[in-house]
Design a protein around this motif. Structure first.
Motif, PDB file in Angstrom:
ATOM      1  N   PRO A 258       0.805  -1.230   0.000  1.00 43.35           N
ATOM      2  CA  PRO A 258       0.000   0.000   0.000  1.00 43.35           C
ATOM      3  C   PRO A 258       0.835   1.275   0.000  1.00 43.35           C
ATOM      4  CG  PRO A 258      -0.873  -1.582   1.578  1.00 43.35           C
ATOM      5  CD  PRO A 258       0.423  -2.138   1.098  1.00 43.35           C
ATOM      6  N   ASP A 259       2.062   1.225   0.601  1.00 46.14           N
ATOM      7  CA  ASP A 259       2.872   2.435   0.634  1.00 46.14           C
ATOM      8  C   ASP A 259       3.437   2.795  -0.733  1.00 46.14           C
ATOM      9  OD1 ASP A 259       4.476   0.214   0.638  1.00 46.14           O
ATOM     10  OD2 ASP A 259       5.460   0.663   2.534  1.00 46.14           O
ATOM     11  N   THR A 260       3.346   1.886  -1.702  1.00 46.21           N
ATOM     12  CA  THR A 260       3.798   2.211  -3.054  1.00 46.21           C
ATOM     13  C   THR A 260       3.005   3.386  -3.611  1.00 46.21           C
ATOM     14  OG1 THR A 260       4.236  -0.144  -3.376  1.00 46.21           O
ATOM     15  CG2 THR A 260       4.272   1.246  -5.338  1.00 46.21           C
ATOM     16  N   GLU A 261       1.693   3.345  -3.432  1.00 42.27           N
ATOM     17  CA  GLU A 261       0.856   4.440  -3.918  1.00 42.27           C
ATOM     18  C   GLU A 261       1.184   5.742  -3.197  1.00 42.27           C
ATOM     19  OE1 GLU A 261      -1.622   4.793  -6.430  1.00 42.27           O
ATOM     20  OE2 GLU A 261      -0.430   3.066  -7.015  1.00 42.27           O
ATOM     21  N   MET A 262       1.487   5.639  -1.898  1.00 43.32           N
ATOM     22  CA  MET A 262       1.856   6.854  -1.158  1.00 43.32           C
ATOM     23  C   MET A 262       3.111   7.474  -1.751  1.00 43.32           C
ATOM     24  SD  MET A 262       1.334   5.691   2.799  1.00 43.32           S
ATOM     25  CE  MET A 262      -0.113   4.774   3.344  1.00 43.32           C
ATOM     26  N   VAL A 263       4.091   6.640  -2.071  1.00 49.29           N
ATOM     27  CA  VAL A 263       5.343   7.150  -2.638  1.00 49.29           C
ATOM     28  C   VAL A 263       5.089   7.766  -4.001  1.00 49.29           C
ATOM     29  CG1 VAL A 263       7.613   6.478  -3.500  1.00 49.29           C
ATOM     30  CG2 VAL A 263       6.783   5.566  -1.332  1.00 49.29           C
ATOM     31  N   LEU A 264       4.315   7.099  -4.848  1.00 54.05           N
ATOM     32  CA  LEU A 264       4.042   7.631  -6.184  1.00 54.05           C
ATOM     33  C   LEU A 264       3.304   8.964  -6.087  1.00 54.05           C
ATOM     34  CD1 LEU A 264       3.000   4.363  -8.063  1.00 54.05           C
ATOM     35  CD2 LEU A 264       5.137   5.607  -8.274  1.00 54.05           C
ATOM     36  N   GLU A 265       2.345   9.060  -5.159  1.00 57.62           N
ATOM     37  CA  GLU A 265       1.604  10.309  -4.990  1.00 57.62           C
ATOM     38  C   GLU A 265       2.534  11.419  -4.483  1.00 57.62           C
ATOM     39  OE1 GLU A 265      -1.616   9.520  -2.397  1.00 57.62           O
ATOM     40  OE2 GLU A 265      -2.682   8.222  -3.812  1.00 57.62           O
ATOM     41  N   ALA A 266       3.392  11.086  -3.512  1.00 60.38           N
ATOM     42  CA  ALA A 266       4.308  12.096  -2.970  1.00 60.38           C
ATOM     43  C   ALA A 266       5.296  12.565  -4.028  1.00 60.38           C
ATOM     44  CB  ALA A 266       5.047  11.521  -1.760  1.00 60.38           C
ATOM     45  N   LEU A 267       5.781  11.647  -4.861  1.00 61.84           N
ATOM     46  CA  LEU A 267       6.687  12.027  -5.941  1.00 61.84           C
ATOM     47  C   LEU A 267       5.977  12.916  -6.947  1.00 61.84           C
ATOM     48  CD1 LEU A 267       8.508   8.616  -6.482  1.00 61.84           C
ATOM     49  CD2 LEU A 267       9.536  10.703  -5.580  1.00 61.84           C
ATOM     50  N   ALA A 268       4.721  12.580  -7.256  1.00 59.63           N
ATOM     51  CA  ALA A 268       3.967  13.391  -8.210  1.00 59.63           C
ATOM     52  C   ALA A 268       3.739  14.801  -7.677  1.00 59.63           C
ATOM     53  CB  ALA A 268       2.630  12.710  -8.523  1.00 59.63           C
ATOM     54  N   GLU A 269       3.514  14.936  -6.360  1.00 61.59           N
ATOM     55  CA  GLU A 269       3.322  16.265  -5.768  1.00 61.59           C
ATOM     56  C   GLU A 269       4.541  17.155  -5.971  1.00 61.59           C
ATOM     57  OE1 GLU A 269       2.460  15.589  -1.703  1.00 61.59           O
ATOM     58  OE2 GLU A 269       0.397  14.907  -2.052  1.00 61.59           O
ATOM     59  N   ARG A 270       5.705  16.544  -6.063  1.00 63.84           N
ATOM     60  CA  ARG A 270       6.946  17.304  -6.248  1.00 63.84           C
ATOM     61  C   ARG A 270       7.425  17.290  -7.689  1.00 63.84           C
ATOM     62  NH1 ARG A 270       6.066  16.007  -1.387  1.00 63.84           N
ATOM     63  NH2 ARG A 270       6.967  17.134   0.362  1.00 63.84           N
ATOM     64  N   GLY A 271       6.566  16.890  -8.589  1.00 54.13           N
ATOM     65  CA  GLY A 271       6.887  16.927 -10.002  1.00 54.13           C
ATOM     66  C   GLY A 271       7.944  15.922 -10.424  1.00 54.13           C
TER      67      GLY A 271
END
Length: 973
Positions: A258-271
């Motif tokens: 489940p933390d994979t999605e958290m990482v992808l979302e956090a990376l997307a927030e920072r472009g």
């Protein structure tokens, strides 16, 4: 291949295969594959035909079939046979293992009958086929090189030996550290292969792994997994800003979860562009919840919470209606599901929503009757759509019903075509892409299930069993990753890392039990039972431990040690380790023991503890939003609209905090002070809109609550219970006692109970169309209870509490001016008893009346009814001498004159309107109706609408009030 592409400009990809592709190329052609789901269904059908054995009811669960297939794969990976397991079970005295051996034997025989092959069969067939020579697919190659692999079961080793015998040159390159505690897996492979070195042409290499010393090694722990993901993304952003290309950075977890999605979302927030091999599991998506939950929805009788979720989902275009609020109406109708409250052929939704619509149309206050009927039609469409889901059917029949329900609801159509509400630009495109990926996954799930159902036969399943199989099948499906294929940060599992290097490697999720992990629990056979079977067979039927005799380790620990070291070695410039300290809900995590081992072996290594930070430090800012917030906190005051809005919000918050923290602090612009000019007309209190006791009670207890209710007109929807609530019961009692007024005036009739019952039934006929009545059976009991209480009240004599006075009027409406205030008081008196210039006001209560303290303390604060009623009766000229009484239909009564006396005044003083008496009472701090009304109305007209509550416990606005919980906490409630 990726490593080769970094070394030269062009790479011929035809020479790079995965191990699975190599096995498939070596296998004989025309093999029919058996999917994992089909294998589980075959096992389930065998258990159904042969009985549950020692595993009882669990053997019918999909989890049992999954565990059995995994166990068979472990055994076949060790080249074991059912006969071996059976003999070992007999020797070890394990009836469970003996039963598993028989099930395994039947499973292999069924596969042969169906002429299908699972992955273990494919590997065995490829090994046997290699004995006939080099397969045609590999005839163009003269040398094979196997690398980037760390684990070889006995079946894989047999395949490698077959490759060695068939090909002129085979190289096996395994990573090696020259440390027995890390090389356990590698050493075992070396030992096995070197036993046949005399006849082997295999070239076996131990790939050296560089030491850690030259690298920058850092570690941190965060409060929660989400905070960990945000910090990982921030550090990745820093690496990119310092010149690293996205493809030179990897974020690694032991397994993608489940933390994979958290990482992808956090990376997307920072472009930061990123890609993971696996995206979110289908079952975790909103569409997956809706689709997989349909059988459970029917099985559990259409629970109100679940039905509201379906009706408000934009993914169901044939149900969804913008602005619909079914959950509110369900609460007001007292709906729990479609069973509780059903009548004959009508379900509870049809019955109770129809009653609610009638109540809104005929009762008071009026409500949105047509909106309720519209929601009832939505529910009807939902129930009709899932009607094909039968209580019992074959697997294929259940699948057809489920597919038909999805079609009726339009789920796939909604996922592919519905616009994303409330989003624009790239965010909308990403959300739509996610929805379409969910639609693709649902389509693939249907296809997979239909293909697998053919091997299950015609056995019947209950709807609940089908729901379990549906969720079990969905557990194997993830949404397709839609990230960029190149120029992206790689989010990987640790197994994907051997043989690859990156400039910067981030290893997350380093908590005990995950990395390193523990042996899989909950299988068919316990670990100690497997060990006993190994000893009885004198062969490794189960691969439990690996390594040399003096340094053997559990398989999972040995693999995780090697993978962790390889992950550390994969970072050319830096390696960052991280873990979360606990879940958001509070469960604490233990850090991985690998971190303590590093602390002992690497000088200066330490895990940095990160606090929970709403705003990052100046040197940690990594996006525009953080920069703005950091700059504002550091004193910047730009003129941009976003800054002005933030400053205004901050000013509001500061004033409110001061006001709520200091009882003496004056009300301000943001804590309840309203410009009086804006309130003109709201507090006129003339004969058209008189001031009632209910309004005075609300405003007297809390001006803010009065403002929300009277000025803004906010309503708090009340959830209907199965039994009569106090308000509904009080309304019924009032109507019955009004009908019985003639009976109260004269001698008691002999058939009093029958008279009361007739009055109750007459009042109930009107009441049930205008007020909530709950469950029909409880409503019937409530009517009987009301009849008994009223009959007992009348027979007790308490129903006429004033000596010498007879009931004269019931539900008497009034509107009188309160002298000296310019305010008109209005309302409705329950009952007035009169005789020879005297009058007594009776106010009915359905709760017990005990003690005087609350009545005295709340007099002219939240208790206004009796003083206003007594003043209105006297002012209307009905009597010169007036008293008033709270009368409980159950137990107790309290006279207003008694309460006034305990408050330090006579009843005449309490109701006095002359200036001298009012001034004297005001000076002495004693209560007076006119002064209290004038003071409260004056603050209302002055715009002083602050939240200074006396009591928050029964406030209807508690869910939206910021200080209710604080007030109750201070009072110890």
């Amino acid at each position: 291949m990726l490593e080769a592409s970094l070394a030269r400009d062009f790479v011929d990809a035809t020479g790079f295969w995965s191990f699975a592709q190599l096995v498939e190329a070596c296998a004989p052609p025309g093999l029919k594959p058996l999917s994992r789901l089909q294998a589980r269904l075959v096992v389930a059908s065998l258990v159904r035909d042969g009985g549950p054995g020692p595993f009882g009811a669990w053997s019918k669960d999909p989890a049992f079939a999954r565990a059995a297939v995994e166990l068979f794969a472990q055994l076949e990976g060790q080249l074991a046979t059912p006969d071996q397991l059976d003999r070992a079970a007999e020797a070890a005295g394990s009836p469970r293992a003996a039963w598993v051996a028989r099930l395994w034997h039947r499973f292999k025989r069924r596969k042969a009958e169906l002429e299908v092959f699972d992955s273990a069969d494919l590997l065995a067939a490829a090994t046997a086929h290699l004995q006939q020579g080099v397969p045609e697919a590999l005839s163009a190659f003269v040398r094979l090189e196997l690398g980037a692999m760390v684990d070889f079961s006995r079946a894989r080793l047999a395949f490698v030996r077959a490759l060695d015998a068939a090909f002129p040159q085979v190289e096996l390159r395994l990573p090696r550290v020259d440390d027995p505690s890390i090389d356990a897996l590698v050493n075992e492979v070396h030992a096995e292969l070197e036993r046949g070195h005399e006849t082997s042409k295999l070239e076996l290499y131990g790939e050296p792994v560089e030491p850690l010393a030259p690298k920058r090694l850092e570690a941190f722990d965060a409060v929660t997994p989400r905070e960990e993901a945000r910090e990982l993304a921030r550090r990745v952003r820093v690496c990119l800003d310092e010149g690293a290309a996205p493809e030179e950075v990897a974020v690694v977890f032991r397994e993608l979860g489940p933390d994979t999605e958290m990482v992808l979302e956090a990376l997307a927030e920072r472009g930061v562009p990123a890609r993971a091999r696996l995206s979110v599991p289908l079952a975790f998506t909103p569409a997956g919840h809706l689709a997989l939950g349909l059988p459970t929805l029917v099985e559990e009788g259409f629970g109100a919470e679940a039905v509201a979720r379906y009706l408000t989902s934009r993914y169901l275009p044939r149900l969804w209606e913008p602005g619909s609020e079914p959950g509110v109406f369900f609460a007001q109708a007292g709906l729990r599901d479609d069973r509780l409250g059903a009548q004959k052929e009508q379900g509870a939704y049809a019955v109770r929503l129809a009653a609610l619509a009638t109540r809104f149309q005929e009762g008071w206050p009026k409500g949105p009757a047509e909106e309720v009927r519209a929601v009832a039609r939505q529910v009807e469409r939902l129930i009709a759509a899932v009607r094909p889901l039968r209580a019992e059917d074959t697997l294929e029949g259940h699948l057809r019903g489920w597919a038909a329900a999805l079609e009726q609801l339009g789920l796939l159509e909604g996922l592919r075509t519905e616009p994303v509400v409330g989003r624009e630009g790239p965010a909308a495109e990403q959300a739509l892409a996610r929805d379409q990926a969910a639609a693709d996954a649902l389509t693939a799930l249907q296809r997979l299930l239909f293909e697998a159902s053919r091997g299950f036969g015609g056995a019947k399943l209950t709807r609940r069993e089908f729901s379990r199989w549906l969720r079990d099948a969905a557990a194997d499906l993830n949404l397709l990753s839609r990230g960029p294929r190149a120029g992206a940060v790689a989010v990987l599992e640790a197994r994907e890392l051997p043989g690859r290097t990156f400039r910067h490697v981030f290893i997350g999720g380093l908590v005990d039990g995950r990395f390193p992990g523990r042996g899989a629990g909950g299988g068919l056979l316990a670990e100690d039972e497997k060990g006993a079977l190994n000893r009885a067979a004198r062969a490794p039927l189960f691969r439990l431990n690996v390594g040399e005799s003096d340094g053997r380790l559990p398989l999972r620990l040995a693999e995780d040690r090697l993978l962790f070291y390889l992950a550390l070695a994969a970072g050319l410039e830096s390696v960052t380790l991280s873990h979360a300290r606990g879940e958001a809900l509070g469960r604490a995590f233990s850090p991985s023991p690998f971190l303590s081992e590093l602390a002992r072996s690497v000088e200066g290594f330490a895990v940095k503890r990160l606090p929970r930070a709403t705003v990052p430090a100046a040197d940690a800012v990594s996006n525009d939003a953080e920069l703005r917030l950091r700059a504002m906190l550091d004193g910047a005051r730009p003129d941009a609209p976003w800054a002005q809005e933030a400053l205004a919000l901050a000013e509001m918050e500061h004033e409110r905090l001061r006001f709520f923290s200091e009882e003496s602090h004056r009300v301000g612009e943001y804590s309840g002070a309203v410009e009086p000019a804006l309130l003109q007309g709201d507090f006129a209190f003339d004969r058209e809109r008189p001031l009632t006791a209910a309004k005075l009670g609300a405003w007297g207890n809390c001006s803010f609550a009065g403002f929300l209710g009277d000025v803004l007109g906010l309503e708090s929807p009340e959830a209907q219970s199965e039994d009569l609530d106090q308000r509904s019961k009080g309304t019924l009692m009032h109507r019955v006692l009004e009908l019985l007024l003639p009976v109260l005036r004269g001698p008691l009739p002999e058939d009093l109970e029958q008279v009361v019952e007739l009055a109750v039934e007459e009042a109930a006929g009107v009441h049930q169309r205008r007020a909530p009545t709950g469950h029909p059976l409880l409503w019937q009991l409530g009517r009987q209870r009301a009849a008994r209480e009223i009959a007992a009240l009348i027979r007790s004599g308490r129903v006429r509490p004033f000596d010498g006075l007879l009931p004269e009027k019931a539900e008497w409406k009034f509107a009188v001016e309160l002298e000296g205030t310019g305010v008109v008081l209005g309302g409705k008196v329950d009952r007035i008893d009169v005789s020879e210039g005297r009058a007594g006001v009776v106010d009915y209560k359905t709760a017990k009346i005990i003690g005087n303290a609350d009545k005295v303390n709340n007099l002219l604060v939240s208790e206004w009814q009796l003083p206003i009623y007594a003043y209105a009766v006297r002012q209307a000229g009905l009597a010169k001498s007036v008293d008033a009484m709270w009368l409980s239909t159950r137990e107790g009564e309290k006279a207003l004159s008694t309460i006034a006396g305990e408050a330090g005044v006579t009843l005449d003083e309490l109701l006095a309107t002359d200036e001298l008496t009012r001034a004297r009472l005001e000076r002495d701090g004693k209560p007076n109706l006119g002064s209290a009304v004038q003071r409260l109305v004056g603050s209302m007209r002055a715009g002083e609408l602050a939240a200074r509550p006396h009591d928050c416990e029964y406030c209807r606005f508690r869910p939206v009030c910021r200080i209710s919980s604080r007030k109750l906490h201070e009072e110890g409630r």
